[in-house]
Scaffold this motif. Structure first.
Motif, mmCIF file in Angstrom:
data_model
loop_
_atom_site.group_PDB
_atom_site.id
_atom_site.type_symbol
_atom_site.label_atom_id
_atom_site.label_comp_id
_atom_site.label_asym_id
_atom_site.label_seq_id
_atom_site.Cartn_x
_atom_site.Cartn_y
_atom_site.Cartn_z
ATOM 1 N N VAL A 309 0.840 -1.207 0.000
ATOM 2 C CA VAL A 309 0.000 0.000 0.000
ATOM 3 C C VAL A 309 0.870 1.251 0.000
ATOM 4 O O VAL A 309 0.563 2.240 -0.674
ATOM 5 N N SER A 310 1.970 1.212 0.745
ATOM 6 C CA SER A 310 2.876 2.348 0.784
ATOM 7 C C SER A 310 3.441 2.644 -0.601
ATOM 8 O O SER A 310 3.520 3.807 -1.019
ATOM 9 N N ALA A 311 3.862 1.600 -1.307
ATOM 10 C CA ALA A 311 4.402 1.797 -2.653
ATOM 11 C C ALA A 311 3.354 2.424 -3.574
ATOM 12 O O ALA A 311 3.654 3.345 -4.355
ATOM 13 N N LEU A 312 2.112 1.947 -3.478
ATOM 14 C CA LEU A 312 1.039 2.492 -4.314
ATOM 15 C C LEU A 312 0.722 3.935 -3.923
ATOM 16 O O LEU A 312 0.494 4.795 -4.794
ATOM 17 N N PHE A 313 0.730 4.223 -2.644
ATOM 18 C CA PHE A 313 0.450 5.573 -2.146
ATOM 19 C C PHE A 313 1.444 6.580 -2.714
ATOM 20 O O PHE A 313 1.070 7.634 -3.238
ATOM 21 N N PHE A 314 2.728 6.268 -2.629
ATOM 22 C CA PHE A 314 3.746 7.204 -3.099
ATOM 23 C C PHE A 314 3.795 7.298 -4.621
ATOM 24 O O PHE A 314 4.148 8.340 -5.168
ATOM 25 N N ALA A 315 3.430 6.219 -5.295
ATOM 26 C CA ALA A 315 3.427 6.252 -6.755
ATOM 27 C C ALA A 315 2.321 7.149 -7.301
ATOM 28 O O ALA A 315 2.449 7.734 -8.386
ATOM 29 N N THR A 316 1.224 7.288 -6.553
ATOM 30 C CA THR A 316 0.089 8.096 -7.020
ATOM 31 C C THR A 316 0.101 9.518 -6.448
ATOM 32 O O THR A 316 -0.550 10.401 -6.997
ATOM 33 N N LEU A 317 0.848 9.755 -5.356
ATOM 34 C CA LEU A 317 0.837 11.063 -4.708
ATOM 35 C C LEU A 317 1.261 12.210 -5.630
ATOM 36 O O LEU A 317 0.679 13.304 -5.551
#
Length: 443
Positions: A309-317
């Motif tokens: 989830v962290s990887a997805l969060f930063f990729a979309t931020l």
């Protein structure tokens, strides 16, 4: 039980629930003069830390005129000093007759650091004074919980319970501190903010001198020094770098988010404080749910899912620009942060059975190493690619950490210790291991 190995920083609310049932938690804190003093001291240090930590990057980029690379180097220097100071002070404190001297000295060093922030605007002078003083003073935070543990043991209290209750006060400070700090910056500037932080730190040192009693410690325990790297297994060797990456990503976010919001998006500094405070508030239910369902879902599984989830969060931020969307993005951000900054300590304690103090020291060192990596990464990437690109790097670091966690989880199951849903190990013979132990780690 492995639930007692839940990270000191993030297990407070669940522990408060159990304490309310047996009549020992917040009620005891309110009735005991020393415990009240410890609670107020924790609040002062926590609030001062929240005011300073979330504003330094904006302070360096604004009044000081530091470049992104200089800002990164500043945080890296402070990280190196805190690693060295933390290990030195930790070793010294275990050999001292009592810890109160360090509890008084460290906040005063931090107060002097805050005063240097208020008075100086020269980068090199700030680096030589503020970074050094905060690097040394920051070592005192761990001593708060060490003193709490000594007090609990000398008064027949549950040390984990007491640490959890007092740590929850720090969590509240991180909800209040960032919005308050940026409101002060908007209204009065940085100097009043750091003067307020210096006052809180100084009062903390004075409070320790006046209200906290001396706690003489067992000479045998003071002389015993354990080797933190005795018997590391493959899961530990894989988990430690993952923890460093988790904490580095969190630190990079704290360094970069104020600059991204104000400089790239053109929003006010107070909005950054609102975002950080909202994220801290959202982490509260995450902590409760994590404590409730970790036994059912498994600590390794939860950490692996949170890393994804962290990887997805930063990729979309980087693609989130509106204030409303930024506030909504704090939901997944808080979800992964609440797990990644709490459960890894429990896993480290499982990997080092019977050495919870050693595991906590490794976790603290990993935190400082993460700050060091964060400062260097944020500074270099921002200097050459801008503030937005830093979040893509965070996504890559989170992905790497997820692979390390997956490999560590596989190593646990392969080498004869199958973790149950709560992280407790079960040997291949089918016998449950004692809480907090691991047959694999013992071998």
């Amino acid at each position: 039980m492995v639930q007692h190995g839940r990270a000191l920083e993030r297990s407070s609310l669940k522990t408060d629930i159990s304490s309310a049932r047996n009549g020992t938690g917040a009620t005891r804190v309110l009735k005991d003069t020393t415990l009240r003093g410890m609670a107020v001291n924790t609040a002062m240090v926590g609030l001062a830390g929240a005011l300073v930590s979330t504003s330094v990057s904006l302070f360096l980029a604004g009044p000081v005129g530091a470049t992104p690379l200089m800002t990164g180097l500043f945080f890296s220097a402070r990280g190196v000093l805190e690693i060295a100071a933390g290990l030195t002070v930790g070793t010294l404190s275990d050999r001292m007759l009592n810890r109160r001297t360090l509890l008084m000295l460290c906040p005063l060093l931090s107060a002097a650091g805050a005063l240097s922030y208020a008075a100086f605007r020269d980068y090199l002078l700030l680096l030589a004074t503020g970074a050094v003083l905060f690097g040394l003073g920051g070592a005192g935070f761990a001593q708060i919980f060490a003193y709490n543990r000594d007090y609990a043991q000398s008064h027949a209290l549950d040390s984990t319970l007491l640490n959890s209750i007092l740590r929850s006060i720090t969590s509240v400070c991180w909800i209040i501190g960032p919005p308050l700090g940026f409101l002060v910056v908007d209204a009065q500037g940085f100097a009043p903010l750091y003067l307020l932080a210096a006052f809180l730190y100084a009062m903390s040192g004075l409070l320790c001198r006046c209200l906290l009693p001396d706690l003489p410690r067992d000479p045998v325990k003071r002389k015993s020094v354990g080797n933190p790297f005795t018997g590391p297994g493959r899961p530990l060797l894989l988990l430690l770098p993952a923890v460093v990456l988790f904490l580095a990503v969190n630190s990079i976010y704290q360094i970069n988010i104020a600059l991204f919001v104000t400089l790239d998006l053109g929003l006010r500094p107070s909005f950054t404080g609102l975002m950080i405070g909202l994220a801290a508030a959202l982490e509260v239910p995450v902590i409760v749910l994590t404590g409730r369902y970790a036994h059912r879902l498994g600590a390794w599984r939860l950490v692996l899912g949170a890393a994804a989830v962290s990887a997805l969060f930063f990729a979309t931020l980087p693609f989130v620009h509106s204030p409303a969307a930024l506030l909504l993005s704090q939901l997944p951000g808080a979800a992964c942060t609440g797990v990644l900054l709490s459960l890894p300590l429990s896993l480290l304690q499982d990997a080092l059975p019977g050495r919870a103090g050693t595991a906590s020291s490794l976790y603290t060192s990993s935190q400082q190493a993460g700050i060091l990596l964060a400062g260097a990464t944020a500074g270099v990437v921002t200097q050459w690619a801008g503030y937005t690109a830093v979040f893509f790097v965070c996504a890559g670091l989170s992905t790497a950490a997820a692979f390390l966690v997956a490999a560590g989880w596989r190593a646990v199951t392969r080498h004869g210790a199958r973790p149950d849903a709560g992280g407790r190990s079960e040997s291949k013979s089918g016998k449950d291991a004692e809480p907090g132990t691991s047959p694999t780690a013992d071998r």
